[in-house]
Motif scaffolding. Sequence first.
Motif, PDB file in Angstrom:
ATOM      1  N   ILE A 158      -4.728   1.845   5.388  1.00 16.10           N
ATOM      2  CA  ILE A 158      -6.103   1.401   5.428  1.00 16.10           C
ATOM      3  C   ILE A 158      -6.777   2.328   4.781  1.00 16.10           C
ATOM      4  O   ILE A 158      -6.651   3.708   4.554  1.00 16.10           O
ATOM      5  N   PHE A 159      -7.720   1.960   3.795  1.00 15.21           N
ATOM      6  CA  PHE A 159      -8.530   2.734   2.914  1.00 15.21           C
ATOM      7  C   PHE A 159     -10.168   2.431   3.170  1.00 15.21           C
ATOM      8  O   PHE A 159     -10.474   1.285   3.112  1.00 15.21           O
ATOM      9  N   ASN A 160     -10.832   3.406   3.476  1.00  9.07           N
ATOM     10  CA  ASN A 160     -11.976   3.449   4.066  1.00  9.07           C
ATOM     11  C   ASN A 160     -13.049   3.853   2.827  1.00  9.07           C
ATOM     12  O   ASN A 160     -12.983   4.851   2.282  1.00  9.07           O
ATOM     13  N   ARG A 161     -13.476   2.845   2.063  1.00  7.53           N
ATOM     14  CA  ARG A 161     -14.250   2.917   0.887  1.00  7.53           C
ATOM     15  C   ARG A 161     -15.535   3.701   1.010  1.00  7.53           C
ATOM     16  O   ARG A 161     -16.050   4.424   0.186  1.00  7.53           O
ATOM     17  N   ALA A 162     -15.979   3.638   2.060  1.00  7.98           N
ATOM     18  CA  ALA A 162     -17.385   4.459   2.694  1.00  7.98           C
ATOM     19  C   ALA A 162     -17.240   5.799   2.625  1.00  7.98           C
ATOM     20  O   ALA A 162     -18.125   6.571   2.252  1.00  7.98           O
ATOM     21  N   ASN A 163     -16.224   6.358   2.797  1.00  5.68           N
ATOM     22  CA  ASN A 163     -15.958   7.842   2.894  1.00  5.68           C
ATOM     23  C   ASN A 163     -14.742   8.398   1.969  1.00  5.68           C
ATOM     24  O   ASN A 163     -14.316   9.624   2.277  1.00  5.68           O
ATOM     25  N   GLY A 164     -14.023   7.152   1.473  1.00  2.00           N
ATOM     26  CA  GLY A 164     -12.803   7.767   0.681  1.00  2.00           C
ATOM     27  C   GLY A 164     -11.690   7.970   1.447  1.00  2.00           C
ATOM     28  O   GLY A 164     -10.654   8.633   0.647  1.00  2.00           O
ATOM     29  N   HIS A 165     -11.557   8.177   2.691  1.00  4.08           N
ATOM     30  CA  HIS A 165     -10.537   8.519   3.658  1.00  4.08           C
ATOM     31  C   HIS A 165      -9.289   7.322   3.589  1.00  4.08           C
ATOM     32  O   HIS A 165      -9.731   6.025   3.611  1.00  4.08           O
ATOM     33  N   ARG A 166      -8.163   7.682   3.716  1.00  2.00           N
ATOM     34  CA  ARG A 166      -7.175   7.050   3.878  1.00  2.00           C
ATOM     35  C   ARG A 166      -6.277   7.259   5.153  1.00  2.00           C
ATOM     36  O   ARG A 166      -6.273   8.184   5.639  1.00  2.00           O
ATOM     37  N   TYR A 167      -5.979   6.161   5.790  1.00  3.28           N
ATOM     38  CA  TYR A 167      -5.207   6.327   6.992  1.00  3.28           C
ATOM     39  C   TYR A 167      -4.041   5.576   7.168  1.00  3.28           C
ATOM     40  O   TYR A 167      -3.940   4.416   6.308  1.00  3.28           O
ATOM     41  N   GLN A 168      -2.855   5.794   7.816  1.00  7.65           N
ATOM     42  CA  GLN A 168      -1.626   5.131   7.756  1.00  7.65           C
ATOM     43  C   GLN A 168      -1.306   4.679   9.278  1.00  7.65           C
ATOM     44  O   GLN A 168      -1.228   5.386  10.080  1.00  7.65           O
ATOM     45  N   ALA A 169      -1.392   3.299   9.219  1.00  6.99           N
ATOM     46  CA  ALA A 169      -1.066   2.424  10.530  1.00  6.99           C
ATOM     47  C   ALA A 169       0.716   2.656  10.400  1.00  6.99           C
ATOM     48  O   ALA A 169       1.010   2.373   9.386  1.00  6.99           O
ATOM     49  N   ARG A 170       0.976   2.228  11.606  1.00  7.47           N
ATOM     50  CA  ARG A 170       2.422   1.944  11.469  1.00  7.47           C
ATOM     51  C   ARG A 170       2.796   0.634  10.716  1.00  7.47           C
ATOM     52  O   ARG A 170       1.950  -0.355  10.932  1.00  7.47           O
ATOM     53  N   ALA A 171       3.698   0.468   9.810  1.00 12.02           N
ATOM     54  CA  ALA A 171       3.972  -0.719   9.240  1.00 12.02           C
ATOM     55  C   ALA A 171       4.322  -1.656  10.023  1.00 12.02           C
ATOM     56  O   ALA A 171       4.989  -1.606  10.873  1.00 12.02           O
ATOM     57  N   LEU A 172       3.823  -3.086   9.900  1.00  9.08           N
ATOM     58  CA  LEU A 172       4.334  -4.095  10.619  1.00  9.08           C
ATOM     59  C   LEU A 172       5.748  -4.290  10.189  1.00  9.08           C
ATOM     60  O   LEU A 172       6.394  -4.327   9.350  1.00  9.08           O
ATOM     61  N   PRO A 173       6.602  -4.696  11.548  1.00 10.04           N
ATOM     62  CA  PRO A 173       7.882  -5.034  11.548  1.00 10.04           C
ATOM     63  C   PRO A 173       8.103  -6.117  10.558  1.00 10.04           C
ATOM     64  O   PRO A 173       7.287  -7.052  10.522  1.00 10.04           O
ATOM     65  N   ASP A 174       9.552  -6.382   9.887  1.00 10.11           N
ATOM     66  CA  ASP A 174       9.587  -7.481   9.075  1.00 10.11           C
ATOM     67  C   ASP A 174       9.267  -8.584   9.688  1.00 10.11           C
ATOM     68  O   ASP A 174       8.801  -9.512   9.103  1.00 10.11           O
ATOM     69  N   PHE A 175       9.834  -8.910  10.777  1.00 10.49           N
ATOM     70  CA  PHE A 175       9.799 -10.246  11.594  1.00 10.49           C
ATOM     71  C   PHE A 175       8.449 -10.527  11.718  1.00 10.49           C
ATOM     72  O   PHE A 175       8.060 -11.684  11.844  1.00 10.49           O
ATOM     73  N   VAL A 176       7.354  -9.386  12.234  1.00 17.66           N
ATOM     74  CA  VAL A 176       6.035  -9.939  12.336  1.00 17.66           C
ATOM     75  C   VAL A 176       5.458 -10.216  11.058  1.00 17.66           C
ATOM     76  O   VAL A 176       4.621 -11.176  11.105  1.00 17.66           O
ATOM     77  N   LEU A 177       5.805  -9.945  10.087  1.00 18.00           N
ATOM     78  CA  LEU A 177       4.993 -10.128   8.909  1.00 18.00           C
ATOM     79  C   LEU A 177       5.787 -11.600   8.338  1.00 18.00           C
ATOM     80  O   LEU A 177       4.860 -12.454   7.800  1.00 18.00           O
ATOM     81  N   LYS A 178       7.198 -11.821   8.692  1.00 19.08           N
ATOM     82  CA  LYS A 178       7.588 -13.347   8.558  1.00 19.08           C
ATOM     83  C   LYS A 178       6.485 -14.201   9.347  1.00 19.08           C
ATOM     84  O   LYS A 178       6.280 -15.203   8.722  1.00 19.08           O
ATOM     85  N   ILE A 179       6.350 -13.908  10.521  1.00 21.67           N
ATOM     86  CA  ILE A 179       5.442 -14.601  11.311  1.00 21.67           C
ATOM     87  C   ILE A 179       4.146 -14.948  10.793  1.00 21.67           C
ATOM     88  O   ILE A 179       3.500 -15.994  10.510  1.00 21.67           O
ATOM     89  N   ALA A 180       3.491 -13.910  10.340  1.00 15.50           N
ATOM     90  CA  ALA A 180       2.180 -13.826   9.720  1.00 15.50           C
ATOM     91  C   ALA A 180       2.066 -14.526   8.429  1.00 15.50           C
ATOM     92  O   ALA A 180       1.310 -15.358   8.238  1.00 15.50           O
ATOM     93  N   GLU A 181       3.302 -14.480   7.794  1.00 16.54           N
ATOM     94  CA  GLU A 181       3.094 -15.296   6.373  1.00 16.54           C
ATOM     95  C   GLU A 181       3.324 -16.621   6.473  1.00 16.54           C
ATOM     96  O   GLU A 181       2.938 -17.422   5.640  1.00 16.54           O
TER      97      GLU A 181
END
Lengths: 424, 165
Positions: free
Chosen positions: B124-147
Motif C-alpha cells: 500500500i502506497f500513500n501518495r499524500a505522505n510518501g509512506h509505504r505499508y505492507q499488508a499480508r499478501a492475499l493467499p493465492d486462492f483468494v486472488l483466484k476468486i477475486a480474479e
Amino acid sequence: MGTLVEEIFSRKAGRQVQAGEIVLLDVDYIMSHDNTTPLAIKAFREIGKPILDKSRIVIHLDHAYPAPNVLAAENHKKIIEFVKEQELPNLLHQGVCHQVMIEEGFITPGAIVIGADSHSNTYGAMGAFGAGLGSTEIGVAWVTGKCWFKVPETIRVELSGQTQAGVYAKDVMIHIAGLLGMDGGTYRSVEFGGEYIANLPMHERIVFPNMSTEIGAKCGLIAADEVTINYLENETPARRRVLSESKDPFEALHPINPRYERILEIDVSALTPQVACHPDVDNVKPLTEVEGLDVHEVYIGTCTNARYEDLEIVANMLKDKKVNPLVRVIVTPASDRIYKKALKNGLIEILMDAGCTVTGSGCGACIGRHGGILAPGERALTTMNRNFIGRMGSPLSEIYLASPATAAATALTGKITDPRGILV
Amino acid sequence: MGKAWTFGENMNTDEIIPGRYNITIDPVELAKNVFCEVKPEYAKTVKPGDVIVGGQNFGCGSSREHAPIAIKGSQAKCIIAPSFARIFFRNAINIGLPILECPEAVADITEGDDVDVNLSTGEIFNRANGHRYQARALPDFVLKIAEAGGIVNFLKTHDIQDLLN
C-alpha cells in the motif's frame, strides 16, 4: 495432535492440519432458513450445476414463520417451490433451526455443519464444527459438497467450580462475553471445557457455543463426552434410525496435546446473576447494578434459552403467581417438540395462568419481525443472545440479556429483578 | 490510485447498509445507499478505484451478504482494516471484494489521501505522505476468486478443487 478444531478438521482432511492452513473440506450438512435460502437459490442457479447430495441439505422455515407479511410469504413460496423442484428431503418448520438441527440428530460429534445463519456455531455443543456463512457459500456447498476454511487458532476457556442457586450457563456465558469483548474471539475457535462444563447437561451446554458468535468466534466447541452420546442416543429418535444404517459414523474427538493461543481460567463458584446491558453484548454488569430498572417486555425464547428445562425454570417460578399486568411477557418455545412436552407436563398452562403469552415455536420476537416488537423508549429483558440496537423493533428501544430465571423474576415485578430472592 | 474513505471501529453490517434497503440484491441499487447513515457523501461522490479504510472488526453483525455487495457495487477497489469480522471476511472474498489487513496503514491514512494498492503483493502506497505499508499478501486462492469476480463465477469454469491446486 491439536486443539479440538484441529482434530475435527484433521479427521475430515485425512491428515494432520494446523492453525493457519487453508483447507477444503467435505461438509456433513448444509443448513439455511427462510431469510437466507433465497440468495442461496440465486447463487445455485448462477453456478448452473446440479446438487451433489440432496440428503445433506436442510432448509428451515423459522425466522418469519408463519409468514407475517407478503415479503416473507414470497420467500416461503420461493423456497417451497425450489424444494419441490429439486425433490429435497429435508424441509422443516418445527422451530428455531439450530434447536431442530440438534434435536433431529443432524448434528453428531466430529461432523462439519455449515449454516447460512451466524448462530450456526451452536452445533459445537455436540462436539461438531458449526459455523455461520453467507448465502452464496451455501449455494456453492449444495453443488460442491465442500467448503474452504482457514484452520483457526484456539482460545481455551477453562471453567471450574459449580454455580450457586439462581446462576446458570447464561450468566457464565454473559460474564465471558464481558471479559473477552465482542471481537475477543474473532477468527478464533473458542473451546469451552473444564470441570464445570463436564458436569453440565446438554441444554445448558448449548448456550456457550451459541453465544460464541457474539464474541466474533468462528466456532465454539465442547468436546463430546458421555453427556453428548447419551443425548444423541436418548433424545434424537430420528437420528437413531440414521445411525443404525451407519450413514454418518461419528467420533467423539477431544484435544490432544493442544497449543492454545490463550487460556482463560474462570472459577464460576462466586459468580452472581449477570446482565448484558444495552447496547452491546459486552456491556456486562452484575444484575445487582441494574436491579430495579423498569422493563416493558420480557421475552423468553430463542436458540439460546427456550428449551424445555428453561421453560421449566420459568414455570416453577411463576406457578400460582401473576406476572406484572403492565408488562408483556412472551414465551416462544424453541421447537415444537419442546412445546408439546411443555404442554403435556402442564408448563404451558402454568405460564398462561400467570399471564404469559405463549406463541408457536420459531425465532419469534428475536429479530423484530414476528411479534413482540418494541416501541421507541421501551426496554426489554430477554433470554436472547444479541442486543444490537433496533433488533427487536424501534432503534430507540433497549434490549437487556439475561437467564430464564432472571426473566421470570423480572416478569413478576416489571423491573429487573434478582431471581435468587424468588427461587423456591 | 484512489481516494481513501475512512470509517470507525466495529462498523456493523447495518451501518454499511441499513436493513430497510436489503430488499434488493442488485449491487448498483444497494450501492446507492451504502454508508448512508454514517457517511452520506460516500455514495454520491465515490469513484471507481477509491479505497475504504476501516477500523477494527469491520463488518461485524449479520451473515447477510448485502453489506459487501453494496461496497463492491460502489466500485471501491478494496477495504483496508486492522481486522474484519469473520463472516464479512468470507463473504467479501466469495463475492470478489478484496480486503487487506494492515493496522499500520489504517493508523497513518487520513480521509482523502491518495492511496495506491497492489492487491497481489499487499503493498500500500500513500501518495499524500510518501509512506509505504505492507499488508499480508492475499493467499493465492483468494486472488483466484477475486480474479474470477467471485466464487460463483469461478465455479462456472472450474472445479472447487482448483482453488487449492
